[in-house]
Design an enzyme around this catalytic site. Structure first.
Site, PDB file in Angstrom:
ATOM      1  N   LYS A  70      -6.576   4.117   2.211  1.00 54.72           N
ATOM      2  CA  LYS A  70      -5.194   3.639   2.339  1.00 54.72           C
ATOM      3  C   LYS A  70      -4.246   4.753   2.770  1.00 54.72           C
ATOM      4  CE  LYS A  70      -5.450   2.610  -2.099  1.00 54.72           C
ATOM      5  NZ  LYS A  70      -6.693   3.323  -2.479  1.00 54.72           N
ATOM      6  N   HIS A 122      -6.212   6.380 -12.517  1.00 50.50           N
ATOM      7  CA  HIS A 122      -5.436   7.073 -11.487  1.00 50.50           C
ATOM      8  C   HIS A 122      -4.160   7.542 -12.162  1.00 50.50           C
ATOM      9  CE1 HIS A 122      -3.329   8.247  -7.938  1.00 50.50           C
ATOM     10  NE2 HIS A 122      -4.208   7.720  -7.109  1.00 50.50           N
ATOM     11  N   GLU A 173     -11.019   9.929  -6.168  1.00 49.73           N
ATOM     12  CA  GLU A 173     -10.508   9.182  -5.004  1.00 49.73           C
ATOM     13  C   GLU A 173      -9.326   9.911  -4.368  1.00 49.73           C
ATOM     14  OE1 GLU A 173      -9.402   5.490  -6.801  1.00 49.73           O
ATOM     15  OE2 GLU A 173     -11.455   4.985  -7.365  1.00 49.73           O
TER      16      GLU A 173
HETATM   17  C1  LIG Z   1      -6.865   3.277  -6.408  1.00 48.00           C
HETATM   18  C2  LIG Z   1      -6.319   4.457  -5.690  1.00 48.00           C
HETATM   19  N1  LIG Z   1      -7.118   5.518  -5.500  1.00 48.00           N
HETATM   20  C3  LIG Z   1      -6.703   6.619  -4.838  1.00 48.00           C
HETATM   21  C4  LIG Z   1      -5.425   6.700  -4.329  1.00 48.00           C
HETATM   22  C5  LIG Z   1      -5.024   7.947  -3.604  1.00 48.00           C
HETATM   23  O1  LIG Z   1      -4.076   8.653  -4.287  1.00 48.00           O
HETATM   24  P1  LIG Z   1      -3.603  10.091  -3.773  1.00 48.00           P
HETATM   25  O2  LIG Z   1      -3.211   9.941  -2.361  1.00 48.00           O
HETATM   26  O3  LIG Z   1      -2.483  10.428  -4.659  1.00 48.00           O
HETATM   27  O4  LIG Z   1      -4.746  11.023  -3.961  1.00 48.00           O
HETATM   28  C6  LIG Z   1      -4.520   5.626  -4.549  1.00 48.00           C
HETATM   29  C7  LIG Z   1      -3.149   5.705  -4.061  1.00 48.00           C
HETATM   30  O5  LIG Z   1      -2.327   4.826  -4.200  1.00 48.00           O
HETATM   31  C8  LIG Z   1      -4.990   4.479  -5.237  1.00 48.00           C
HETATM   32  O6  LIG Z   1      -4.199   3.417  -5.435  1.00 48.00           O
END
Ligand SMILES: Cc1ncc(COP(=O)(O)O)c(C=O)c1O
Length: 448
Positions: free
Chosen positions: A73, A202, A277
């Site tokens: 994402k 998270h 993640e």
């Molecule tokens: C389920 C999940 N994993 C990982 C991420 C990635 O987070 P970050 O970019 O802070 O590492 C997000 C971000 O919204 C998320 O919703």
């Protein structure tokens, strides 16, 4: 391997380096080339693929026992995903489309976690069809749906454990309460004969409280213990995202806390696999955006004599790459590139920066001191890889900027079998000396 060595720039020093920028000298040379030598007016990105590879090396150095599953994402750029697939980075997907995109890079389904705790029915069916087996949940309705659609899935319970301070907290929307909700959910999972294999959390995107990882890992261990009373033997701990990205940031502190928390709470469970993640960690610093000033409005004093403020209109705004300004009230730090050789940078004046749409909300900077710029001058924004292109749109008919990719010859050789971008469309950077001619030939072939 020490951090200094890892950080060593693989690219050559360029005589054209824009010294104010933190990006790699090769990126700076390319920006200079596009803005000075080429008839260019659209905003454009340079994506430095080496940067992503270096981030991966750094991850393996600091968190050798935690497998990264990149959060698609954050930026679903096909070529970045291809490089990641080639380098053995795994993926966190939130939807059917993200899963398809990752699979199209040649990645196998066992390298994907479907980490969206609330999944539309069609997306679960798709995961079942292609065989993406591991998925998260945090409520009863998901368990009921999964039991019908994909009863053999491996499930990960997402708990809430939030940082005190994060750029984008997630706890209000996702994650069940470890004390109040976990028992009910695990009881239901067991009664539905579902296979729960672990815990995820998270702490919030852009986490500013590293210590939260300690609390979250300790909480996760409690749930491993509790689940064993139902006969579940958990084997997966997913420590989510939240790691910092961008120039000048490091995961050293968070990694120290994570590693000692894992030692403290999980040393007696050697079969547990640890995954994370990371999103912004991997891509923030790889992308540098360069925008053109296409219009300027001068605001005069009450006597209409002197300019007191300048309004600069640039060709990317809050509906495109700068959408985070609307979401997270971020401040920007542009570097200006002027055509005027004698530009006196000490003579700054009050200025604002605006995006191209016809919406009054489309303001990027309200008031900052900038040198006296002209139409056709440029502004460079670094650290633009995370939640920019993936979350922007072409509102009002202003297209999202095109991305040019650069990579060193060595790394290109390593990833070329997975990369669908032909060599001719890549800017191959010679590691020994910068050759602007290679940019020229690459540019001719991928002209905007
Ligand atoms: C389920 C999940 N994993 C990982 C991420 C990635 O987070 P970050 O970019 O802070 O590492 C997000 C971000 O919204 C998320 O919703």
């Amino acid at each position: 391997m020490d951090e200094g060595k890892l950080a060593t720039m693989k690219f050559p020093k360029s005589q054209h380096a824009l010294t104010e920028l933190k990006s790699d000298p090769a990126v700076l040379s390319i920006i200079k080339y596009f803005t000075e030598k080429v008839d260019q007016e659209e905003a454009f990105y340079i994506c430095n693929l080496n940067d992503i590879i270096e981030r991966h090396d750094m991850w393996k150095y600091y968190l050798p026992n935690v497998a990264p599953y990149y959060a698609v994402k954050c930026h679903d750029d096909k070529h970045v995903l291809e490089v990641m697939t080639s380098k053995g980075i795994n993926f966190d997907c939130a939807s059917k489309a993200e899963i398809s995109k990752v699979l199209s890079t040649g990645c196998s389904t066992d390298r994907i976690i479907f980490a969206n705790p609330a999944k539309p029915i069609g997306h679960i069916k798709f995961a079942a069809e292609v065989g993406v087996n591991t998925m998260t949940f945090d409520n009863e309705s998901e368990l009921v749906k999964i039991q019908k659609l994909y009863p053999s899935a491996s499930l990960v319970i997402r708990i809430k454990c939030e940082a005190i301070d994060a750029v984008r907290p997630l706890g209000k929307k996702f994650g069940c309460d470890p004390v109040k909700e976990v028992p009910r959910l695990l009881r239901l999972a067991e009664s539905l004969n579902l296979n729960v294999i672990g815990v995820s959390f998270h702490v919030g995107s852009g986490c500013r409280e590293p210590e939260v990882f300690w609390r979250a890992i300790s909480e996760a261990r409690n749930i491993f213990n509790y689940a064993s009373t139902f006969g579940y033997k958990f084997t997966l701990l997913d420590i989510g995202g939240g790691y910092p990205g961008g120039h000048g940031t490091s995961i050293k502190k968070i990694a120290g806390i994570v590693n000692s928390a894992l030692d403290t709470y999980f040393h007696d469970l050697p079969d547990v696999k640890y995954i994370a993640e990371p999103g912004r960690y991997f891509v923030t610093s790889a992308y540098t955006l360069t925008c053109n000033i296409y219009s300027i409005r001068n605001i005069y004093d009450e006597n209409n004599n002197e300019i007191t403020h300048k309004m600069y209109y640039i060709n990317e705004g809050v509906y495109g790459s700068f959408n985070r300004i609307l979401r997270a009230h971020r401040t920007l730090d542009p570097i200006t590139l002027s055509k005027k050789p004698d530009l006196d940078k000490s003579k700054h004046m009050s200025s604002s920066i605006w995006g191209p749409s016809c919406d009054g909300l489309d303001q990027l900077v309200e008031d900052m001191e900038l040198p006296d710029l002209e139409v056709g001058d440029w502004m460079v924004f670094e650290d633009m890889g995370a939640y920019t292109l993936s979350a922007g749109c072409a509102f009002n008919g202003f297209p999202l900027p095109k991305v040019h990719y650069c990579i060193t010859q060595n790394e290109w050789l390593n990833v070329k079998d997975t990369l669908s971008l032909p060599k001719a469309k890549l800017i191959i950077v010679n590691e020994k000396e910068p050759k602007l001619e290679t940019f020229e030939s690459a540019y001719d072939k991928c002209r905007i």
